[in-house]
Design an enzyme around this catalytic site. Structure first.
Site, PDB file in Angstrom:
ATOM      1  N   GLU A  77       0.820  -1.216   0.000  1.00 37.31           N
ATOM      2  CA  GLU A  77       0.000   0.000   0.000  1.00 37.31           C
ATOM      3  C   GLU A  77       0.855   1.267   0.000  1.00 37.31           C
ATOM      4  O   GLU A  77       0.553   2.213  -0.709  1.00 37.31           O
ATOM      5  CB  GLU A  77      -0.944   0.018   1.208  1.00 37.31           C
ATOM      6  N   ASP A  93      -6.021   8.294  -0.484  1.00 36.87           N
ATOM      7  CA  ASP A  93      -5.598   7.344   0.542  1.00 36.87           C
ATOM      8  C   ASP A  93      -4.370   7.928   1.235  1.00 36.87           C
ATOM      9  O   ASP A  93      -3.483   8.470   0.568  1.00 36.87           O
ATOM     10  CB  ASP A  93      -5.237   5.995  -0.072  1.00 36.87           C
TER      11      ASP A  93
END
Length: 167
Positions: A77, A93
């Protein structure tokens, strides 16, 4: 008056005496020292350092997943970077766990944000991951697993033990 006594240089600018210069430098140093702890610094975690922190925060067995799953998730991520931001177009994000602004945090840019973690997205970008951990656990609890994270879904379905091997 004071102004008449000031020395003026060739360019017509006022010159400071050495005592005035020392006073200004001292004030600047005091101000810098006072504000330095308020600056948030980003961090790139080492995988073993992250694994250790996650173990200390009870991630082993949390929602049926190993610490290695979470380390794998963070690798894919954010590359273990606390300052990672990914623009998805209508939302973003943030942080080491890439927490989304549409549902979980407030970035002031995402219309209709739920802000379920009751946190500013910018607070997810510093080297203190306590708030990131709290929010990530909320997400995992609601989902009963790690499926909300695309990085985990794509890359961490198999053997994740190598992510913590040697730690």
């Amino acid at each position: 008056s004071y102004i008449k006594r000031q020395k003026v240089g060739k360019s017509g600018t006022h010159l400071l005496s050495s005592a005035e210069m020392k006073t200004l430098l001292g004030l600047g140093l005091v101000l810098f020292t006072a504000l330095a702890p308020l600056r948030a610094e980003a961090k790139v975690f080492g995988r073993c350092e992250l694994a250790r922190d996650l173990r200390q925060h009870g991630f082993g067995g949390f929602v049926g997943r190993k610490v290695a799953d979470w380390v794998c998730l963070a690798q894919h991520e954010s590359g273990y970077r606390t300052d990672a931001v990914h623009d998805n177009g209508s939302s973003r994000d943030y942080g080491i766990f890439q927490i989304n602004s549409k549902y979980w945090c407030d970035d002031g840019k995402t219309p209709g944000s739920r802000n379920a973690c009751r946190i500013s997205c910018s607070s997810l970008l510093d080297d203190d991951i306590e708030d990131d951990i709290h929010c990530a656990k909320m997400i995992a609890l609601e989902a009963q697993g790690l499926t909300p994270w695309v990085g985990w879904d794509r890359f961490c379905q198999g053997d994740v033990d190598p992510y913590v091997r040697g730690c």
